[in-house]
Design an enzyme around this catalytic site. Structure first.
Site, PDB file in Angstrom:
ATOM      1  N   GLY A  45       0.837  -1.204   0.000  1.00  0.00           N
ATOM      2  CA  GLY A  45       0.000   0.000   0.000  1.00  0.00           C
ATOM      3  C   GLY A  45       0.865   1.244   0.000  1.00  0.00           C
ATOM      4  N   GLN A  50       2.885  10.101   1.105  1.00  0.00           N
ATOM      5  CA  GLN A  50       4.199   9.458   1.209  1.00  0.00           C
ATOM      6  C   GLN A  50       5.120   9.836   0.051  1.00  0.00           C
ATOM      7  OE1 GLN A  50       2.330   5.375   2.079  1.00  0.00           O
ATOM      8  NE2 GLN A  50       4.250   5.309   3.218  1.00  0.00           N
ATOM      9  N   CYS A  92       5.650   0.090   7.266  1.00  0.00           N
ATOM     10  CA  CYS A  92       5.287   1.238   6.443  1.00  0.00           C
ATOM     11  C   CYS A  92       6.492   1.616   5.596  1.00  0.00           C
ATOM     12  CB  CYS A  92       4.894   2.404   7.358  1.00  0.00           C
ATOM     13  SG  CYS A  92       4.417   3.888   6.456  1.00  0.00           S
ATOM     14  N   LEU A  93       6.261   1.930   4.321  1.00  0.00           N
ATOM     15  CA  LEU A  93       7.372   2.291   3.442  1.00  0.00           C
ATOM     16  C   LEU A  93       8.050   3.587   3.907  1.00  0.00           C
ATOM     17  CD1 LEU A  93       5.853   1.392  -0.057  1.00  0.00           C
ATOM     18  CD2 LEU A  93       7.485   0.074   1.320  1.00  0.00           C
ATOM     19  N   HIS A 134      -4.741   1.460   7.320  1.00  0.00           N
ATOM     20  CA  HIS A 134      -3.406   2.038   7.470  1.00  0.00           C
ATOM     21  C   HIS A 134      -3.201   3.172   6.454  1.00  0.00           C
ATOM     22  CE1 HIS A 134       1.181   1.416   7.843  1.00  0.00           C
ATOM     23  NE2 HIS A 134       1.039   2.215   6.794  1.00  0.00           N
ATOM     24  N   GLU A 135      -3.622   2.920   5.205  1.00  0.00           N
ATOM     25  CA  GLU A 135      -3.416   3.927   4.148  1.00  0.00           C
ATOM     26  C   GLU A 135      -4.326   5.142   4.348  1.00  0.00           C
ATOM     27  OE1 GLU A 135      -0.800   3.573   2.560  1.00  0.00           O
ATOM     28  OE2 GLU A 135      -0.517   1.459   3.014  1.00  0.00           O
ATOM     29  N   HIS A 138      -2.910   7.573   6.732  1.00  0.00           N
ATOM     30  CA  HIS A 138      -1.896   8.465   6.148  1.00  0.00           C
ATOM     31  C   HIS A 138      -2.536   9.768   5.648  1.00  0.00           C
ATOM     32  CE1 HIS A 138       1.979   6.421   6.064  1.00  0.00           C
ATOM     33  NE2 HIS A 138       1.442   5.305   5.617  1.00  0.00           N
TER      34      HIS A 138
HETATM   35 NI    NI Z   1       2.337   3.426   5.639  1.00  0.00          NI
END
Ligand code: NI
Length: 171
Positions: A45, A50, A92-93, A134-135, A138
């Site tokens: 995701g 991000q 998380c990226l 989660h996304e 963000h």
């Molecule tokens: Ni994340």
């Protein structure tokens, strides 16, 4: 086109994102870039903030093996959450190589628009449910580490500050 992924801590990851109002060719390109960046990372995701785009837009694909199932969700809204909770070890990226267990509703119903501005609604369960929550977090400036205790969160933040210093020295 691959886009650089912001690493926590970064003020751009703490912003509440703006709704998408125009469904243009640029938006389609942004969706393609986000999917390409997510698959390349690799991740399941990615949210627009991000990659430093303050728009309410996420991409995801929780299929680990087999035919990919890329999803692009614009202006996503959780319209229903189950009382059942499930626990996943999240990452998380924007917080590379850090993982922690987070509890979230096991199932959610989400409404969103696609790149053509067409409305969709779907119920998600399992990893997809965790990922979509989660996304969407963000888009409201919230990270999975915000669910952890302050000590654990500070420890992870310090590790990320160190990682960013190292990357700045050795780009
Ligand atoms: Ni994340």
């Amino acid at each position: 086109m691959l886009r650089p992924i912001l690493i926590h801590p970064d003020p751009r990851l703490k912003k509440v994102c703006d709704p998408v109002t125009e469904f243009t060719a640029d938006l389609r390109r942004l969706a393609d870039d986000m999917l390409e960046t997510m698959y390349d990372a690799p991740g399941i995701g990615l949210a627009a903030p991000q990659i430093a785009v303050t728009k309410r837009m996420i991409v995801m694909d929780c299929i680990k093996e087999g035919t990919p199932e890329p999803m692009v969700l614009i202006n996503p809204v959780i319209s229903w959450s189950s009382e059942d909770v499930s626990t996943y070890e999240e990452g998380c990226l924007s917080i590379p190589e850090q993982y922690a267990e987070v509890n979230r509703p096991a199932e959610v119903r989400v409404t969103w628009l696609d790149v053509d501005g067409k409305a969709h609604e779907q119920q998600f369960s399992g990893l997809w449910a965790t990922c979509v929550q989660h996304e969407i977090d963000h888009l409201n400036g919230k990270l999975f580490i915000d669910y952890l205790g302050p000590l654990k969160r500070q420890m992870i933040t310090r590790k990320m500050e160190k990682l960013k210093r190292e990357r700045a020295r050795h780009p």
